[in-house]
Design an enzyme around this catalytic site. Structure first.
Site, PDB file in Angstrom:
ATOM      1  N   SER A 188      -9.442   6.124   7.608  1.00 37.47           N
ATOM      2  CA  SER A 188     -10.058   5.805   6.315  1.00 37.47           C
ATOM      3  C   SER A 188      -9.557   4.566   5.612  1.00 37.47           C
ATOM      4  O   SER A 188     -10.145   4.146   4.618  1.00 37.47           O
ATOM      5  CB  SER A 188      -9.930   6.980   5.361  1.00 37.47           C
ATOM      6  OG  SER A 188     -10.953   7.891   5.617  1.00 37.47           O
ATOM      7  N   LYS A 241      -7.031   4.266  -4.925  1.00 38.50           N
ATOM      8  CA  LYS A 241      -8.043   5.221  -4.459  1.00 38.50           C
ATOM      9  C   LYS A 241      -8.007   6.460  -5.346  1.00 38.50           C
ATOM     10  O   LYS A 241      -6.913   6.917  -5.728  1.00 38.50           O
ATOM     11  CB  LYS A 241      -7.762   5.583  -2.991  1.00 38.50           C
ATOM     12  CG  LYS A 241      -8.844   6.446  -2.340  1.00 38.50           C
ATOM     13  CD  LYS A 241      -8.561   6.638  -0.844  1.00 38.50           C
ATOM     14  CE  LYS A 241      -9.616   7.480  -0.161  1.00 38.50           C
ATOM     15  NZ  LYS A 241      -9.351   7.675   1.288  1.00 38.50           N
ATOM     16  N   SER A 271     -13.081   6.632   4.504  1.00 30.19           N
ATOM     17  CA  SER A 271     -13.411   7.090   3.175  1.00 30.19           C
ATOM     18  C   SER A 271     -12.935   6.172   2.055  1.00 30.19           C
ATOM     19  O   SER A 271     -13.407   6.304   0.925  1.00 30.19           O
ATOM     20  CB  SER A 271     -12.822   8.486   2.946  1.00 30.19           C
ATOM     21  OG  SER A 271     -11.415   8.459   3.002  1.00 30.19           O
TER      22      SER A 271
HETATM   23  N1  GLN Z   1     -13.859   9.678   9.021  1.00 30.95           N
HETATM   24  C1  GLN Z   1     -12.814  10.641   9.153  1.00 30.95           C
HETATM   25  C2  GLN Z   1     -13.246  11.946   8.519  1.00 30.95           C
HETATM   26  O1  GLN Z   1     -14.322  12.012   8.074  1.00 30.95           O
HETATM   27  C3  GLN Z   1     -11.531  10.126   8.568  1.00 30.95           C
HETATM   28  C4  GLN Z   1     -11.411  10.299   7.104  1.00 30.95           C
HETATM   29  C5  GLN Z   1     -10.092   9.853   6.558  1.00 30.95           C
HETATM   30  O2  GLN Z   1      -9.303   9.164   7.226  1.00 30.95           O
HETATM   31  N2  GLN Z   1      -9.797  10.297   5.348  1.00 30.95           N
HETATM   32  O3  GLN Z   1     -12.536  12.875   8.469  1.00 30.95           O
END
Ligand code: GLN
Length: 471
Positions: free
Chosen positions: A172, A72, A148
């Site tokens: 994410s 990532k 994400s």
């Molecule tokens: N969807 C969540 C957010 O927008 C989680 C994001 C994540 O785990 N990095 O913060």
């Protein structure tokens, strides 16, 4: 068959038998990327020459010897760009060091290959917040892959990566894994070093694997776990061999079903797939027990105070001076910061910084941040009490399957509420995995989430393996 479509376990067998070479795996990944990544956009960048040079020197006796792994784009890898999918860092930042997980992957013989797309600074759940390009779901290009870590999940699903690393702050890894039909594991907080992960919310972030099988997730977890003097929140605990007990089965295990995770708003097709998976685990010998996690309804609100608060502090280093592209011709230093940040960050990142700064501002901190911390403790206690009665907890990963691009983007609150099933695990610091459990009527994948007690990855993986075997 393309080697890029196999599991780590299958590839390792062929590698150690001398039937294939690591360079052949890289060749097949390159072919797959050239064939499908212009449609999927899972990758932000890659360097095949570097990967081939590493492959030529791999020690095949190591546990991940010769296995390429996508990373990532918020995890530092020496000499490679690390943009966090933000225009702010494009062309201005090349990692001067390896994150601890990269050092460990390399020590286990793996070859970091490719930088995976993501929501900008990991904020989002669609990968549509990438300020470089959106990723498409390999099962239906009109839909999002989740986020994400959308690039990390989509590449594994599209057979253009063997396995990848993602990061999970509120879901994410697990949510894109569910939307793309692959396995995604968030380890316990403290199990894996965060050193070299560009921080979003430091008390919630964890790095973990996206893979094609539960056994592959266990193999990667073996490699990346362990205490690290560079991360004071990493725990000084032994790393068991997570592959050892995978096949123990679920007979006699008590699995809890929290009623709060089966909300009215959830898609009936998701409910059906998840319920069927639970029934199958029951038939395999597990005892299914109804439980309650009463503070679940506050999890989203709590997270969306704490995560932006931490983000507003963590992201202050991106100012055009220390990090990030510098705005031209600003009048004075303050204007330079303002102009660089205004031009550099995308709108979701700005929204989080504003929310977080507000929640921490004097006079409001008691009302928001401190209160959220207290509720976080209650959420954690819900799990502690539940794990006195059950060995693991089963839930959906997401109330819906992958939405179409843009479906929720004009309503951030609606999108935040979709995180209801994944966020509490981060607030409590417990491990969770998403395992493919079936599909909805549109043939879109649905994941089952298995949560375990803190440092209880072994039980989580054992249940996950059983599900994978019987589904
Ligand atoms: N969807 C969540 C957010 O927008 C989680 C994001 C994540 O785990 N990095 O913060």
């Amino acid at each position: 068959m393309s080697l890029a479509a196999l599991t780590i376990t299958e590839l390792r067998k062929q590698l150690t038998a001398g039937e294939i070479t690591p360079v052949q795996i890289i060749d097949d990944i390159e072919k797959a990327i050239l064939a499908n990544d212009s449609e999927i956009n899972a990758y932000l960048s890659y360097d095949f020459d570097k990967a081939r040079a590493m492959a030529a020197n791999t020690d095949l006796t190591l546990p991940l010897g010769g296995i390429p792994i996508g990373i990532k784009d918020n995890i530092n890898t020496l000499g490679e760009p690390c943009t966090c999918a933000s225009q702010f860092l494009v062309d201005s930042y090349v990692s001067p060091y390896d994150a601890t997980v990269i050092t460990k992957l390399k020590a286990a013989g793996a070859i970091p290959l490719g930088r995976m797309n993501m929501d900008e600074f990991a904020m989002g759940s669609t990968t549509g917040n990438s300020s470089i390009k959106p990723t498409n779901n390999p099962h239906d290009l009109e839909r999002v892959p989740g986020g994400s870590s959308g690039g990390s999940a989509a590449a594994v699903a599209a057979n253009s990566a063997i396995a990848t690393l993602g990061s999970d702050t509120g879901g994410s890894i697990r949510q894109p894994a569910s939307h793309c039909g692959i396995v995604g594991l968030k380890p316990s907080y403290g199990r894996v070093s965060r050193y070299g992960l560009i921080a979003f919310a430091s008390s919630l972030d964890q790095i973990g694997p996206c893979t094609r099988s539960v056994a592959d997730a266990a193999l990667i977890l073996n490699a990346i776990s362990g205490s690290d003097e560079m991360d004071s929140t990493s725990l000084e605990v032994e790393t068991p061999d997570f592959t050892l007990n995978l096949d123990e089965g679920v007979a006699g295990l008590k699995l809890g079903i929290p009623k709060e995770y089966f909300t009215e708003g959830m898609d009936p097709a998701v409910r059906e797939v998840v319920t069927t998976a639970i029934d199958k685990l029951k038939s395999a010998g597990a005892e299914i027990i109804d439980i309650s996690l009463p503070h679940t309804e506050y999890a989203v609100a709590t997270y969306y105070i704490i995560a932006p608060a931490e983000a507003s502090s963590n992201l202050s280093r991106f100012d055009g001076i220390r990090y990030g592209n510098r705005a031209e011709q600003s009048g004075n230093l303050i204007d330079l910061y303002k102009d660089s940040r205004s031009a550099g960050f995308g709108s979701e990142v700005k929204r989080r910084i504003i929310l977080g700064t507000y929640a921490l501002s004097s006079g409001y901190d008691h009302q928001y941040y401190n209160k959220a911390q207290k509720v976080r403790t209650l959420i954690r206690q819900d799990f502690t009490q539940a794990f006195e009665k059950v060995d693991a907890i089963l839930t959906p990963v997401s109330p819906h399957t992958a939405p179409k691009h843009g479906e929720n983007s004009d309503d951030p609150l609606k999108e935040y509420l979709e995180d209801i099933c994944t966020i509490a695990a981060n607030l409590a610091g417990i491990p969770g995995i998403s395992v493919p459990a079936g599909k909805d009527n549109s043939d879109m994948p649905v994941g089952l989430q298995i949560l375990g007690p803190h440092l209880g990855e072994e039980v989580v993986l054992k249940v996950a393996q059983k599900l994978e075997d019987i589904i």
